[in-house]
Design an enzyme around this catalytic site. Structure first.
Site, PDB file in Angstrom:
ATOM      1  N   ARG A  75       0.843  -1.207   0.000  1.00 37.88           N
ATOM      2  CA  ARG A  75       0.000   0.000   0.000  1.00 37.88           C
ATOM      3  C   ARG A  75       0.873   1.251   0.000  1.00 37.88           C
ATOM      4  NH1 ARG A  75      -4.249   0.396  -2.162  1.00 37.88           N
ATOM      5  NH2 ARG A  75      -5.212  -1.288  -0.976  1.00 37.88           N
ATOM      6  N   ARG A 101       2.660  -6.295 -10.248  1.00 37.50           N
ATOM      7  CA  ARG A 101       3.092  -5.746  -8.940  1.00 37.50           C
ATOM      8  C   ARG A 101       3.177  -6.812  -7.854  1.00 37.50           C
ATOM      9  NH1 ARG A 101      -2.159  -2.346  -6.593  1.00 37.50           N
ATOM     10  NH2 ARG A 101      -3.718  -3.935  -7.071  1.00 37.50           N
ATOM     11  N   HIS A 171       0.997   3.885 -10.510  1.00 38.57           N
ATOM     12  CA  HIS A 171      -0.130   4.241  -9.619  1.00 38.57           C
ATOM     13  C   HIS A 171       0.418   4.942  -8.357  1.00 38.57           C
ATOM     14  CE1 HIS A 171      -3.473   3.576  -6.863  1.00 38.57           C
ATOM     15  NE2 HIS A 171      -4.173   2.938  -7.762  1.00 38.57           N
ATOM     16  N   ASP A 215     -12.439   9.404  -7.589  1.00 34.77           N
ATOM     17  CA  ASP A 215     -11.793   8.328  -8.350  1.00 34.77           C
ATOM     18  C   ASP A 215     -12.094   8.603  -9.825  1.00 34.77           C
ATOM     19  OD1 ASP A 215     -11.804   4.677  -8.014  1.00 34.77           O
ATOM     20  OD2 ASP A 215     -10.667   6.057  -9.305  1.00 34.77           O
ATOM     21  N   GLU A 275      -1.930   9.429 -10.973  1.00 31.95           N
ATOM     22  CA  GLU A 275      -1.347   8.255 -11.624  1.00 31.95           C
ATOM     23  C   GLU A 275      -1.192   8.497 -13.127  1.00 31.95           C
ATOM     24  OE1 GLU A 275      -4.103   5.071 -10.605  1.00 31.95           O
ATOM     25  OE2 GLU A 275      -4.550   6.165  -8.745  1.00 31.95           O
TER      26      GLU A 275
END
Ligand code: TA6
Length: 303
Positions: A75, A101, A171, A215, A275
């Site tokens: 995170r 990732r 990101h 978002d 991002e």
């Protein structure tokens, strides 16, 4: 000889770049030079921290609850989302934001730039495991160049005989004073998919400020952005190339508490994601034998 010793012999740079094994068993590259310090987990080629010497606070945010664990995303930092962005188009069981990732990458090169920055390149090569989720021959390289400016170059090489299409993102979570005291400038007039409460196409009016979950996938934009931080009295410049989407995200209270790893009680207030992406209408076709590179460049400026 253990992997870490081998890495230090082959790619370590005395006083600048050292590999260490984390308590989780994952390997982390620690970078420190006259301009900045940074750390990067080899799993996911995941840059976790970056702090230029000129800055009292890190520029990249890492959750206080971030845990390194094999196969799990971390995170914060700058997760590499690839070869798709968001949920998989048809397989809900596949990992969100792709598998890159959460798998081990190999170190392929390291060095010192003429200006003193530290350079490190990692590579993800297709395997039986990756082809099970994405049936293509390809290599993915991430080069990070760490200095007062942070540069990252994400290069996809199609080593197969047929074209393929990727979605991708760096990101990146940026460290801020408080989400209620920042603005993101640079996307005025851009169309975006508002993902909060469905998916609605809207147009950005002026600078972006935050008062709830946000978002947004801005499309068809190569614009650079500036995160203007009133509390930390700095601007973070986010420039990019090879990317036509930009995502701006804060989970806000409810989503952050459900995520559980944003750092209690309200670590989410100290981060904002800006991002650099290729997603939605901007996914990228990489022809057989071709290469596509997306780059970002981050710089913090005191105001
Ligand atoms: O980029 C924003 C986003 O797609 C949000 O919808 C949220 O899911 C975030 O990424 C974090 O995703 P992750 O899979 O890292 O928890």
């Amino acid at each position: 000889m253990i992997a870490v010793q081998q890495l230090n012999m082959q790619f370590g740079i005395k006083g600048q770049l050292e590999f260490r094994e984390d308590i989780s068993g994952l390997i982390v590259a620690e970078i420190s030079n006259q301009q900045a310090s940074a750390s990067l987990c080899l799993q996911g080629a995941h840059l976790m921290t970056w702090k230029p010497r000129s800055q009292a606070m890190p520029v990249i945010w890492l959750s206080r609850d971030a845990k390194l664990a094999a196969g799990k995303s971390i995170r914060g930092g700058a997760p590499v989302c690839w070869p798709w962005f968001g949920p998989h188009a048809s397989e809900p069981a596949f990992p969100g934001h792709g598998y890159a990732r959460t798998v081990p990458w190999e170190v392929v090169e390291s060095g010192t730039e003429p200006g003193g920055e530290t350079r490190l390149t990692l590579r993800l090569t297709d395997s039986e495991k990756t082809r099970a989720q994405w049936p293509h021959d390809c290599t993915l390289d991430l080069t990070v160049i760490v200095g007062e400016t942070l540069r990252m170059l994400l290069s996809t090489k199609n080593t197969g005989a047929s074209d393929f299409v990727i979605g991708e993102a760096l990101h990146t979570y940026f460290q801020i004073g408080d989400i209620g005291a920042v603005r993101v400038i640079g996307l005025a007039g851009c169309d975006y998919w508002d993902k909060v409460g469905g998916s609605t196409l809207r147009k950005q009016d002026g600078a972006i400020s935050f008062s709830g979950e946000t978002d947004r996938v801005y499309i068809n934009t190569a614009a650079k952005c500036v995160i203007e931080d009133e509390r930390l009295k700095r601007r973070i410049h986010v420039a990019k190339s090879g990317s036509l989407s930009t995502v701006v995200w804060t989970p806000w209270t409810e989503k952050a508490s459900k995520m559980g790893d944003m750092g209690q009680p309200d670590g989410w207030r100290e981060m904002v994601c800006v991002e650099s992406v290729n997603a939605m209408e901007n996914v990228v076709k990489v022809a057989a034998g071709a290469k596509h590179t997306m780059t970002v460049e981050y710089r913090a400026e005191l105001i």
